[in-house]
Write a protein that holds these residues in place. Structure first.
Motif, PDB file in Angstrom:
ATOM      1  N   LEU A  47       0.885  -1.161   0.000  1.00  0.00           N
ATOM      2  CA  LEU A  47       0.000   0.000   0.000  1.00  0.00           C
ATOM      3  C   LEU A  47       0.926   1.216   0.000  1.00  0.00           C
ATOM      4  N   GLY A  48       0.684   2.153  -0.928  1.00  0.00           N
ATOM      5  CA  GLY A  48       1.600   3.285  -1.054  1.00  0.00           C
ATOM      6  C   GLY A  48       2.876   2.835  -1.730  1.00  0.00           C
ATOM      7  N   HIS A  49       3.880   3.738  -1.751  1.00  0.00           N
ATOM      8  CA  HIS A  49       5.197   3.415  -2.317  1.00  0.00           C
ATOM      9  C   HIS A  49       5.126   2.431  -3.488  1.00  0.00           C
ATOM     10  N   THR A  50       5.889   1.341  -3.391  1.00  0.00           N
ATOM     11  CA  THR A  50       5.814   0.323  -4.442  1.00  0.00           C
ATOM     12  C   THR A  50       5.021  -0.855  -3.907  1.00  0.00           C
ATOM     13  N   GLY A  51       4.849  -1.842  -4.736  1.00  0.00           N
ATOM     14  CA  GLY A  51       4.081  -3.005  -4.324  1.00  0.00           C
ATOM     15  C   GLY A  51       4.813  -3.833  -3.289  1.00  0.00           C
ATOM     16  N   GLY A  52       4.095  -4.802  -2.733  1.00  0.00           N
ATOM     17  CA  GLY A  52       4.728  -5.747  -1.816  1.00  0.00           C
ATOM     18  C   GLY A  52       5.300  -6.913  -2.610  1.00  0.00           C
ATOM     19  N   THR A  53       5.888  -7.855  -1.881  1.00  0.00           N
ATOM     20  CA  THR A  53       6.501  -9.024  -2.519  1.00  0.00           C
ATOM     21  C   THR A  53       5.509  -9.756  -3.433  1.00  0.00           C
ATOM     22  N   ILE A  54       4.276  -9.852  -2.958  1.00  0.00           N
ATOM     23  CA  ILE A  54       3.233 -10.551  -3.709  1.00  0.00           C
ATOM     24  C   ILE A  54       3.003  -9.892  -5.075  1.00  0.00           C
ATOM     25  N   ASP A  55       2.947  -8.570  -5.074  1.00  0.00           N
ATOM     26  CA  ASP A  55       2.746  -7.843  -6.332  1.00  0.00           C
ATOM     27  C   ASP A  55       3.924  -8.083  -7.271  1.00  0.00           C
ATOM     28  N   LYS A  56       5.109  -8.022  -6.695  1.00  0.00           N
ATOM     29  CA  LYS A  56       6.319  -8.187  -7.520  1.00  0.00           C
ATOM     30  C   LYS A  56       6.334  -9.561  -8.180  1.00  0.00           C
ATOM     31  N   LEU A  57       5.964 -10.580  -7.399  1.00  0.00           N
ATOM     32  CA  LEU A  57       5.972 -11.939  -7.951  1.00  0.00           C
ATOM     33  C   LEU A  57       4.993 -12.094  -9.106  1.00  0.00           C
ATOM     34  N   GLU A  58       3.966 -11.260  -9.105  1.00  0.00           N
ATOM     35  CA  GLU A  58       2.994 -11.353 -10.196  1.00  0.00           C
ATOM     36  C   GLU A  58       3.543 -10.822 -11.525  1.00  0.00           C
ATOM     37  N   SER A  59       4.768 -10.280 -11.487  1.00  0.00           N
ATOM     38  CA  SER A  59       5.450  -9.937 -12.746  1.00  0.00           C
ATOM     39  C   SER A  59       5.745 -11.201 -13.546  1.00  0.00           C
ATOM     40  N   PHE A  60       5.795 -12.366 -12.864  1.00  0.00           N
ATOM     41  CA  PHE A  60       5.926 -13.644 -13.565  1.00  0.00           C
ATOM     42  C   PHE A  60       4.527 -14.095 -13.955  1.00  0.00           C
ATOM     43  N   GLU A  61       4.235 -13.984 -15.235  1.00  0.00           N
ATOM     44  CA  GLU A  61       2.888 -14.298 -15.723  1.00  0.00           C
ATOM     45  C   GLU A  61       2.398 -15.640 -15.171  1.00  0.00           C
ATOM     46  N   GLY A  62       1.200 -15.635 -14.615  1.00  0.00           N
ATOM     47  CA  GLY A  62       0.595 -16.875 -14.136  1.00  0.00           C
ATOM     48  C   GLY A  62       0.868 -17.194 -12.678  1.00  0.00           C
ATOM     49  N   PHE A  63       1.808 -16.466 -12.052  1.00  0.00           N
ATOM     50  CA  PHE A  63       2.178 -16.770 -10.669  1.00  0.00           C
ATOM     51  C   PHE A  63       0.987 -16.579  -9.732  1.00  0.00           C
ATOM     52  N   SER A  64       0.725 -17.585  -8.908  1.00  0.00           N
ATOM     53  CA  SER A  64      -0.408 -17.487  -7.992  1.00  0.00           C
ATOM     54  C   SER A  64       0.037 -17.587  -6.542  1.00  0.00           C
ATOM     55  N   VAL A  65      -0.527 -16.717  -5.704  1.00  0.00           N
ATOM     56  CA  VAL A  65      -0.178 -16.730  -4.279  1.00  0.00           C
ATOM     57  C   VAL A  65      -1.310 -17.297  -3.434  1.00  0.00           C
ATOM     58  N   ASN A  66      -2.365 -17.770  -4.133  1.00  0.00           N
ATOM     59  CA  ASN A  66      -3.490 -18.349  -3.395  1.00  0.00           C
ATOM     60  C   ASN A  66      -3.277 -19.838  -3.213  1.00  0.00           C
ATOM     61  N   LEU A  67      -2.452 -20.185  -2.234  1.00  0.00           N
ATOM     62  CA  LEU A  67      -2.171 -21.589  -1.979  1.00  0.00           C
ATOM     63  C   LEU A  67      -2.963 -22.028  -0.755  1.00  0.00           C
ATOM     64  N   PRO A  68      -3.746 -23.104  -0.867  1.00  0.00           N
ATOM     65  CA  PRO A  68      -4.358 -23.648   0.345  1.00  0.00           C
ATOM     66  C   PRO A  68      -3.241 -24.099   1.293  1.00  0.00           C
ATOM     67  N   ILE A  69      -3.497 -24.035   2.583  1.00  0.00           N
ATOM     68  CA  ILE A  69      -2.435 -24.304   3.565  1.00  0.00           C
ATOM     69  C   ILE A  69      -1.768 -25.663   3.359  1.00  0.00           C
ATOM     70  N   GLU A  70      -2.523 -26.673   2.965  1.00  0.00           N
ATOM     71  CA  GLU A  70      -1.936 -28.022   2.760  1.00  0.00           C
ATOM     72  C   GLU A  70      -0.903 -27.983   1.633  1.00  0.00           C
ATOM     73  N   LYS A  71      -1.282 -27.299   0.555  1.00  0.00           N
ATOM     74  CA  LYS A  71      -0.393 -27.187  -0.610  1.00  0.00           C
ATOM     75  C   LYS A  71       0.853 -26.363  -0.256  1.00  0.00           C
ATOM     76  N   PHE A  72       0.622 -25.315   0.518  1.00  0.00           N
ATOM     77  CA  PHE A  72       1.700 -24.433   0.977  1.00  0.00           C
ATOM     78  C   PHE A  72       2.740 -25.262   1.747  1.00  0.00           C
ATOM     79  N   ILE A  73       2.258 -26.066   2.695  1.00  0.00           N
ATOM     80  CA  ILE A  73       3.149 -26.904   3.513  1.00  0.00           C
ATOM     81  C   ILE A  73       3.855 -27.949   2.645  1.00  0.00           C
ATOM     82  N   GLN A  74       3.108 -28.552   1.737  1.00  0.00           N
ATOM     83  CA  GLN A  74       3.688 -29.562   0.838  1.00  0.00           C
ATOM     84  C   GLN A  74       4.821 -28.953  -0.002  1.00  0.00           C
TER      85      GLN A  74
END
Ligand code: URA
Ligand code: CA
Length: 433
Positions: A114-141
């Motif tokens: 918010l403000g300034h530049t984006g956060g890490t999540i926004d930056k990662l979306e520079s990689f087309e298709g990158f998704s940060v919506n991982l269910p916790i099980e998938k995240f742990i795996q």
């Protein structure tokens, strides 16, 4: 218990009990205590301060206001990193992969900017298709399989802090030591890490402009971490100028890739090696920071860090070819130099103002709903201590709108302080707590 009595007690400089702190945090989260009473209490805390016990109690109450993430399914000691907020701070995209490549599990929950530049999540979306919506099980795996995953923060992580931070933001009560420390630490503790490395910024672009205050804030956070059984180390670092050269999402990702190739800016590389070293020590992968640093330097030299970033991008649906060829990332229509009309040494670069210039270009969010333009931003060519000739470029602007480009140009000029006398380069790492 009555909120009125708590406000009066704190106003008069008395200590709040554990029960009283739990009462207002719980009541405010549930919407039973109105904003105006909590605002008054925040202002009383701002002036009268809280002691260590009160600060620890406030942290715990905010942690318990929501979900506490259970990462016990991840093998090994999970070490998290947090920065108190900087401009052009791309460290997570570098530290995450190199630390993971060294075998420390990186289970990162990151925010949008918010403000300034984006956060890490926004930056990662520079990689087309990158998704940060991982269910916790998938995240742990994912963390178990390749030692790294980066997910968006769930809405229910320390909800009391979300409400309180938003209220403090509009009532001039953000910059109190106890309130900042408890706010940051509540989110880190609720995210489930075993150990935490903090990057506490100091200088014109930081919450704490004075070095003494930054050390005090660092001490406060380390005390909270220790109090709740999380090994915590804080590194106090300079924010009198933006970190690295790039400010803006895709531009910072490119800079991170260069740094993972061993060709990044000196200050950014140094900060990443320092933070990463403490993570390796806390994660029991090195006996001291000297050994840790050697491991991380080898990881960069051998290309294993870059390989790990590629793995991360691929595992979360992004296209890893963008790592090999960053020129495929979003590019803007205007690329213009900012030419100096002065000659001398750079004395300071107001990090805030550079951040705001990037925001004007569209690299950050004015409001939570704003869309970010990943392609725009600023690349600095001169940092503190550098000599600038008349007619030389101090920065390059990446824009998609000529009017915004003009505004940003003016802001960049204003952010630079150029003087006649020679200026020494800044010391990046101010100390460790
Ligand atoms: N960042 C936070 O998360 N909270 C604060 O209070 C200040 C900075
Ligand atoms: Ca940068």
């Amino acid at each position: 218990m009555r909120m009125y009595d708590l406000i009066m007690k704190k106003r008069n400089g008395e200590e709040l009990s554990t029960e009283e702190i739990n009462f207002f945090v719980d009541g405010y989260t549930k919407g039973e205590i109105p904003d105006y009473q909590v605002s008054a209490l925040m202002m009383a805390i701002y002036f009268q301060k809280m002691n260590k016990r009160e600060t620890a109690d406030l942290t715990k109450a905010m942690v318990n206001s929501g979900e506490v993430i259970d990462l016990s399914g991840i093998e090994g000691k999970k070490v998290d990193k947090h920065s108190t907020g900087g401009v052009g701070d791309t460290t997570t995209l570098i530290v995450g992969p190199i630390v993971a490549a060294a075998g420390v599990p990186v289970a990162k929950m990151s925010g949008r900017g918010l403000g300034h530049t984006g956060g890490t999540i926004d930056k990662l979306e520079s990689f087309e298709g990158f998704s940060v919506n991982l269910p916790i099980e998938k995240f742990i795996q994912n963390v178990n399989e390749r030692k790294i995953a980066i997910a968006g923060q769930t809405a229910n992580l320390a909800p009391a802090d979300k409400k309180l931070y938003a209220l403090r933001d509009v009532t001039a009560t953000v910059d109190n030591m106890s309130l900042i420390a408890s706010s940051i630490m509540s989110k880190k503790i609720a995210s489930g890490a075993d150990a935490i490395v903090l990057d506490v910024k100091t200088g014109s672009g930081a919450f704490m402009k004075k070095e003494d205050d930054s050390f005090e804030l660092a001490k406060e956070m380390v005390d909270i971490g220790t109090h709740v059984g999380r090994n915590t180390v804080a590194v106090i670092t300079d924010m009198d100028q933006p970190l690295g050269f790039a400010v803006g999402n895709a531009l910072e990702v490119k800079e991170a890739i260069e740094t993972l190739k061993g060709k990044g800016p000196k200050d950014l590389t140094e900060l990443c090696l320092t933070l990463g070293s403490y993570m390796l020590v806390l994660g029991d992968k090195a006996k001291d920071v000297k050994e840790a640093r050697k491991i991380l330097e080898d990881i960069i030299d051998s290309g294993k860090g870059l390989e790990k970033l590629k793995e991360l991008v691929k595992a979360q649906g992004g296209d890893p070819k963008f790592v090999d060829d960053p020129s495929l990332m979003p590019a803007p229509s205007i690329v213009e130099s900012v030419i100096s009309n002065e000659e001398g040494y750079v004395k300071g670069i107001k990090a805030d103002d550079i951040g705001r210039a990037a925001l004007v270009l569209g690299a950050g969010r004015e409001t939570k709903e704003s869309e970010i333009d990943l392609s725009v931003g600023i690349v600095l060519h001169k940092k503190i201590g550098d000599f600038v000739k008349k007619g030389e470029a101090i920065a390059t602007i990446y824009a998609n709108d000529g009017e915004k480009q003009e505004i940003a140009t003016k802001m960049i000029f204003d952010a630079y302080e150029i003087v006649k006398e020679e200026i020494k380069a800044k010391q990046l790492i101010k100390g460790i707590v």
